[in-house]
Write an enzyme that holds these catalytic residues in place. Structure first.
Site, PDB file in Angstrom:
ATOM      1  N   LYS A  22      32.358  79.624  43.396  1.00  0.00           N
ATOM      2  CA  LYS A  22      32.093  80.980  42.888  1.00  0.00           C
ATOM      3  C   LYS A  22      30.679  81.434  43.245  1.00  0.00           C
ATOM      4  O   LYS A  22      30.474  82.533  43.723  1.00  0.00           O
ATOM      5  CB  LYS A  22      32.228  81.037  41.347  1.00  0.00           C
ATOM      6  CG  LYS A  22      33.578  80.634  40.817  1.00  0.00           C
ATOM      7  CD  LYS A  22      33.626  80.700  39.297  1.00  0.00           C
ATOM      8  CE  LYS A  22      32.669  79.746  38.603  1.00  0.00           C
ATOM      9  NZ  LYS A  22      32.945  78.316  38.846  1.00  0.00           N
ATOM     10  N   ARG A  97      34.127  83.607  30.639  1.00  0.00           N
ATOM     11  CA  ARG A  97      34.714  82.270  30.675  1.00  0.00           C
ATOM     12  C   ARG A  97      35.692  82.065  29.527  1.00  0.00           C
ATOM     13  O   ARG A  97      36.268  80.984  29.411  1.00  0.00           O
ATOM     14  CB  ARG A  97      33.601  81.240  30.556  1.00  0.00           C
ATOM     15  CG  ARG A  97      33.214  80.592  31.881  1.00  0.00           C
ATOM     16  CD  ARG A  97      32.166  79.549  31.578  1.00  0.00           C
ATOM     17  NE  ARG A  97      32.034  78.555  32.591  1.00  0.00           N
ATOM     18  CZ  ARG A  97      31.149  78.602  33.583  1.00  0.00           C
ATOM     19  NH1 ARG A  97      30.344  79.620  33.713  1.00  0.00           N
ATOM     20  NH2 ARG A  97      31.070  77.607  34.430  1.00  0.00           N
ATOM     21  N   ARG A 136      26.911  68.358  45.194  1.00  0.00           N
ATOM     22  CA  ARG A 136      26.150  69.600  45.012  1.00  0.00           C
ATOM     23  C   ARG A 136      24.690  69.258  44.706  1.00  0.00           C
ATOM     24  O   ARG A 136      24.392  68.371  43.927  1.00  0.00           O
ATOM     25  CB  ARG A 136      26.733  70.433  43.861  1.00  0.00           C
ATOM     26  CG  ARG A 136      25.831  71.609  43.489  1.00  0.00           C
ATOM     27  CD  ARG A 136      26.573  72.740  42.819  1.00  0.00           C
ATOM     28  NE  ARG A 136      27.010  72.435  41.470  1.00  0.00           N
ATOM     29  CZ  ARG A 136      27.682  73.311  40.701  1.00  0.00           C
ATOM     30  NH1 ARG A 136      28.006  74.499  41.182  1.00  0.00           N
ATOM     31  NH2 ARG A 136      28.055  72.971  39.494  1.00  0.00           N
ATOM     32  N   ARG A 169      22.409  68.351  39.297  1.00  0.00           N
ATOM     33  CA  ARG A 169      22.345  68.853  37.914  1.00  0.00           C
ATOM     34  C   ARG A 169      22.855  67.813  36.927  1.00  0.00           C
ATOM     35  O   ARG A 169      23.822  67.113  37.217  1.00  0.00           O
ATOM     36  CB  ARG A 169      23.203  70.123  37.799  1.00  0.00           C
ATOM     37  CG  ARG A 169      22.444  71.396  38.114  1.00  0.00           C
ATOM     38  CD  ARG A 169      23.362  72.574  38.343  1.00  0.00           C
ATOM     39  NE  ARG A 169      24.406  72.742  37.331  1.00  0.00           N
ATOM     40  CZ  ARG A 169      25.313  73.717  37.370  1.00  0.00           C
ATOM     41  NH1 ARG A 169      25.289  74.599  38.364  1.00  0.00           N
ATOM     42  NH2 ARG A 169      26.230  73.821  36.447  1.00  0.00           N
ATOM     43  N   ARG A 180      34.119  69.299  31.800  1.00  0.00           N
ATOM     44  CA  ARG A 180      34.048  70.731  32.118  1.00  0.00           C
ATOM     45  C   ARG A 180      35.371  71.235  32.690  1.00  0.00           C
ATOM     46  O   ARG A 180      35.756  72.383  32.464  1.00  0.00           O
ATOM     47  CB  ARG A 180      32.906  70.990  33.102  1.00  0.00           C
ATOM     48  CG  ARG A 180      31.535  70.828  32.440  1.00  0.00           C
ATOM     49  CD  ARG A 180      30.432  70.702  33.453  1.00  0.00           C
ATOM     50  NE  ARG A 180      30.239  71.919  34.214  1.00  0.00           N
ATOM     51  CZ  ARG A 180      29.624  71.961  35.397  1.00  0.00           C
ATOM     52  NH1 ARG A 180      29.153  70.859  35.948  1.00  0.00           N
ATOM     53  NH2 ARG A 180      29.481  73.099  36.011  1.00  0.00           N
TER      54      ARG A 180
END
Ligand code: ADP
Ligand code: ADP
Ligand code: ZN
Length: 223
Positions: A22, A97, A136, A169, A180
């Site tokens: 996204k 969300r 990531r 992260r 998540r």
């Protein structure tokens, strides 16, 4: 009527699992169509690094892979979209969300005689998400995002844009990613049906190369 009222308006929502791409796509959309990219996650992370009260509160939830409560999130988002730079539209990344968040946004826009134009669902199966997230790398200073394999920075672990060191992260470690993903399926996925009923849902295959995902999005939004 002034000329301004004829300007093209584009209010876009990005839907998809954590790690679907996204943010990557939202940044490209923002650049091409000259509209701001608004990421609630980036706003929370900026507050955490500045040590604000909001940041401290949000961090409690983010570290556990949980959503920040709607009341807090909605207020931040509504303040942000009321700013001057949002008058010709924006691309929302990571908001809404939950169904209540979507309802608040719709209500606020309706009161202005306005609406969301597109909800773009970047579709990636769960199996691919864990691998993507472990690769990531994020810049805490400017918000740029990389991938060790699919979008590597020029120098290892250094941000191309601002020179800051890149990090994995805290919430991108596999245990939290699994959590998540569950939260996504429970609370966020219902938005696909919500926007489908409003006839503004567009789906793109998020498993292909990022440039091709963007090509599919441009085919929807127009050149
Ligand atoms: P989201 O904002 O949905 O959480 P990101 O845009 O941050 O997702 O992308 C998650 C990770 O996957 C990042 O490391 C990014 O560079 C990488 N990525 C994004 N799109 C693709 C793609 N189409 N193919 C491979 N990797 C991708
Ligand atoms: P990703 O890009 O990987 O999906 P984000 O940066 O969008 O992650 O969000 C990171 C975390 O910030 C979420 O796991 C959640 O805790 C919090 N967050 C971001 N946006 C929202 C939102 N709209 N509602 C509630 N929590 C949010
Ligand atoms: Zn940077």
């Amino acid at each position: 009527m002034t000329d301004e009222s004829w300007e093209i308006q584009m209010k876009i929502i990005m839907l998809g699992a954590p790690g679907a791409g996204k943010g990557t796509q939202a940044k490209m959309i923002a650049e091409k169509y000259s509209i701001p990219h608004i990421s609630t996650g980036d706003i929370f992370r900026a507050n955490i690094s500045q040590g604000t009260e909001l940041g401290m509160e949000a961090k409690k939830f983010m570290d556990q892979g949980l959503l920040v409560p709607d009341e807090l999130t909605v207020k931040i988002l509504l303040d942000r979209v009321a700013k001057e730079d949002c008058k010709n539209g924006y691309v929302l990344d990571g908001f809404p969300r939950t169904i209540p968040q979507a309802e608040v946004l719709d209500k606020a826009l309706t009161e202005l005689g306005d609406k969301v134009d597109y909800a773009i669902n970047v579709d990636v199966p769960d199996e691919s998400i864990i691998t993507r997230m472990s690769g990531r790398r994020a810049c805490v200073k400017c918000g740029a995002t990389y991938h060790v394999k699919y979008n590597a920075p020029k120098a290892e672990d250094v941000c191309d844009a601002c020179g800051e060191g890149l990090v994995l992260r805290d919430d991108d470690h596999p245990e939290t990613v699994t959590k998540r993903l569950n939260v996504y399926h429970d609370q966020t996925q219902p938005l696909i049906e919500y926007y489908s009923k409003k006839d503004i849902l567009k789906a793109v295959d998020g498993t292909v190369d990022m440039k091709d995902v963007f090509g599919a999005i441009v085919a929807i939004l127009g050149e």
